[in-house]
Design a protein around this motif. Structure first.
Motif, short mmCIF file in Angstrom:
data_model
loop_
_atom_site.label_atom_id
_atom_site.label_comp_id
_atom_site.label_asym_id
_atom_site.label_seq_id
_atom_site.Cartn_x
_atom_site.Cartn_y
_atom_site.Cartn_z
N PHE A 196 0.83 -1.20 0.00
CA PHE A 196 0.00 0.00 0.00
C PHE A 196 0.86 1.26 0.00
O PHE A 196 0.44 2.31 -0.42
N PRO A 215 -0.43 -3.64 -3.94
CA PRO A 215 -1.24 -4.62 -3.22
C PRO A 215 -1.77 -5.71 -4.16
O PRO A 215 -2.11 -5.42 -5.30
N THR A 216 -1.78 -6.91 -3.69
CA THR A 216 -2.35 -8.00 -4.49
C THR A 216 -3.20 -8.89 -3.58
O THR A 216 -3.13 -8.80 -2.37
N LYS A 217 -3.96 -9.78 -4.24
CA LYS A 217 -4.83 -10.67 -3.50
C LYS A 217 -4.07 -11.75 -2.74
O LYS A 217 -4.64 -12.45 -1.92
N PHE A 271 -8.29 -4.35 8.15
CA PHE A 271 -8.11 -3.08 8.82
C PHE A 271 -8.78 -3.06 10.18
O PHE A 271 -9.60 -3.92 10.51
N ILE A 289 -12.90 -0.23 9.09
CA ILE A 289 -13.73 -0.44 7.91
C ILE A 289 -13.14 -1.51 7.00
O ILE A 289 -12.11 -1.31 6.38
N LEU A 329 -18.16 -3.48 2.85
CA LEU A 329 -18.89 -2.50 2.08
C LEU A 329 -20.32 -2.50 2.61
O LEU A 329 -21.00 -3.52 2.55
N SER A 376 -10.75 4.07 2.95
CA SER A 376 -10.70 2.65 3.31
C SER A 376 -11.32 1.78 2.22
O SER A 376 -10.81 0.70 1.92
N TYR A 377 -12.42 2.25 1.64
CA TYR A 377 -13.06 1.45 0.58
C TYR A 377 -12.12 1.29 -0.61
O TYR A 377 -12.03 0.22 -1.20
N LYS A 383 -8.93 1.37 -0.52
CA LYS A 383 -7.84 0.48 -0.14
C LYS A 383 -8.26 -0.98 -0.29
O LYS A 383 -7.48 -1.82 -0.73
N ILE A 384 -9.51 -1.26 0.09
CA ILE A 384 -10.03 -2.62 -0.07
C ILE A 384 -10.01 -3.00 -1.55
O ILE A 384 -9.56 -4.08 -1.93
N GLU A 387 -8.17 -1.80 -3.91
CA GLU A 387 -6.78 -1.95 -4.35
C GLU A 387 -6.27 -3.35 -3.97
O GLU A 387 -5.67 -4.05 -4.77
N ASN A 388 -6.58 -3.72 -2.73
CA ASN A 388 -6.11 -5.00 -2.21
C ASN A 388 -6.71 -6.17 -2.99
O ASN A 388 -6.05 -7.17 -3.26
N LEU A 389 -7.98 -6.05 -3.36
CA LEU A 389 -8.66 -7.15 -4.05
C LEU A 389 -8.50 -7.05 -5.57
O LEU A 389 -9.16 -7.76 -6.32
#
Lengths: 263, 250
Positions: free
Chosen positions: A61, A79-81, A87, A90, A93, B146-147, B149-150, B152-154
């Motif tokens: 990140f 970042p990757t899966k 966190f 949050i 969704l 935060s959303y 970032k999620i 990005e991560n996925l």
């Protein structure tokens, strides 16, 4: 337990500063550590010691100024899966149901619907939420929300799960409960976990190794391997022993500054 | 039920004051029509079915102008909210155009679109476009990092990011922009129909004025007000439904 020559994650001589010019603040200096497969490693330190920054760098990140981060020998650039972050607050969704939140990570994958369903349900069963599929995040308690987030991470089947104080917002009963659950799941799936916390009990209870960080700039002060068998009793003498050992590190770190005044 | 009661009492007070003004001031029908004659005019309009013809035309134009404004404004707003550098260039243009009353464009609108449905639609378009655009941009800019970032991560990117994250995350802001635009656009509908239209609620008012039927003018005003009120109720139901979906209790 499986031992592999190349560590799952390697952090080598990482430096990181924020800001520029005179206002530049160095938050990490010469951070080096590694994480083996199936291990739970905790980054432990006071607020502002750069542990969260280090975790963010580990997840891709944020970029390190110097040094390198390797995942299975490959440099981490974004970042990757394969490296899923959880966190503190949050993670979900709010416009998606529990089921849809867990599915989110698998939507881009080329999986058969049956296989996808199996993975999602398997993960939800592990966290004990298989009966709350249609609920929305706002209908769940903080602890249950974190369970959903853990289920999503598990469904993706990543190499590593990164956790940034994931239980900090919960009350202590919920926290103890989830820590226990996390250990059970981790044992079952042999998940690799890197955790950031400032809760000493959490560090001792969960970790195979605790990496203690000092502040300003954040440096790795010491690594403590916790040899006590899991599951650990929070009241056992061994538990108290490791607790004290970590606490001692912090008293030591204050004494290190002391000589300036003694001269 | 209690709300309905309050509504009825409020209306009764209004009608009473209206009648009282006529009694006290002794105004003639030609200056201020009485509630009774306006009531008769309303009944006439309903019985003849004339009001429904005008209402249908007006609502049709309204829907056309409103949707033609809202959909591109949302799409453009999502794009501009994600491109701060481009938005910095567009923002001043929008800020200069926005305070101009849509009716001010009417000479050009009549020149370009002639008469008929188009002038009214164009004016509704101008009235609805900016509130939706601005609130969408603001909503997208304010999305909790935060959303993102999620996402990005996925590894969720581009188009998928837009409809899975950006749109739903900004949706509450979009809906409040839609509500704002609905009110403004409805106000300007009447103005739009006063230029170059031969039908619709605005035309009804102009036409009644020309024939000196002030009771019909007031009847038209009442229909416009009631419809605007109903439209607002309708979108506030949508707003509440959205809030419920997001766990925001309005």
């Amino acid at each position: 337990m499986l031992k592999i020559a190349i560590p799952m994650m390697e952090v080598i001589n990482v430096d990181k500063s924020f800001g520029s010019g005179e206002k530049q603040v160095k938050v990490l200096s010469q951070a080096t550590f590694h994480v083996k497969k199936g291990e739970i490693v905790t980054l432990f330190g006071k607020s502002g010691c750069g542990k969260s920054t280090l975790l963010n760098i580990l997840g891709g990140f944020e970029k390190a100024d110097k040094g390198s981060i390797r995942h299975n020998g490959e440099p981490v650039l974004k970042p990757t899966k394969t490296c899923v972050m959880l966190f503190q607050q949050i993670n979900l969704l709010p416009w998606r149901s529990v089921l849809k939140n867990v599915e989110l990570g698998l939507e881009g994958e080329k999986l058969k619907p049956k296989e996808k369903w199996a993975r999602v349900m398997d993960a939800l069963k592990l966290v004990g939420l298989e009966n709350s599929l249609d609920k929305f995040p706002h209908e769940l308690s903080g602890g249950m929300q974190q369970r959903v987030a853990i289920a999503r991470a598990l469904a993706i089947q990543p190499d590593v799960i990164l956790m940034d104080e994931p239980f900090a917002a919960l009350d202590s009963f919920n926290r103890y409960n989830l820590q226990q659950e996390l250990l059970r799941i981790q044992k079952k799936k042999n998940t690799t976990i890197v955790l950031v916390t400032h809760d000493i009990d959490e560090a001792v209870y969960l970790s195979d190794r605790v990496i203690i960080m000092s502040s300003h700039p954040g440096r790795i002060q010491k690594e403590i391997t916790i040899t006590q068998m899991k599951p650990r009793s929070r009241t056992h003498a061994d538990f108290q022993y490791f607790r004290r050992k970590i606490l001692d590190e912090f008293q030591l770190s204050t004494e290190l500054i002391a000589p300036e005044y003694n001269i | 039920m209690k709300k309905l009661m309050n509504f009825a009492i409020g209306m009764a007070i209004l009608v009473f004051i209206w009648q009282a003004v006529i009694w006290i001031g002794d105004y003639q029908e030609a200056l201020l029509p009485s509630p009774l004659s306006v009531g008769n005019a309303i009944i006439d309009l309903i019985v003849d079915g004339i009001i429904f013809v005008h209402l249908q035309v007006s609502l049709g134009r309204f829907a056309a102008g409103y949707l033609m404004a809202a959909i591109p404004a949302i799409l453009l707003g999502m794009f501009l909210g994600r491109s701060p550098k481009i938005w910095q260039l567009i923002d001043p243009i929008v800020q200069v155009l926005r305070p101009v009353a849509p009716v001010a464009w009417s000479p050009f609108i009549v020149l370009w679109f002639g008469i008929g449905n188009m002038p009214a639609i164009a004016i509704i378009f101008i009235a609805a476009f900016f509130p939706v655009l601005l609130s969408t941009v603001a909503g997208v800019k304010k999305i909790n990092p935060s959303y993102l970032k999620i996402a990005e991560n996925l590894e969720i990117r581009n188009w998928e990011l837009m409809y899975k994250f950006i749109f739903p995350a900004a949706f509450p802001a979009v809906v409040s922009g839609l509500r704002l635009a609905l009110g403004t656009a409805w106000i300007f509908l009447v103005a739009g129909e006063m230029i170059g239209a031969q039908s619709g609620l605005g035309f009804l008012i102009v036409d009644s004025r020309n024939t000196l039927n002030l009771d019909y003018v007031l009847a038209g005003i009442i229909f416009i007000g009631v419809c605007g009120f109903l439209l607002d109720r309708l979108i506030s139901l949508l707003e509440r439904w959205v809030g419920k979906q997001y766990g925001i209790t309005a």
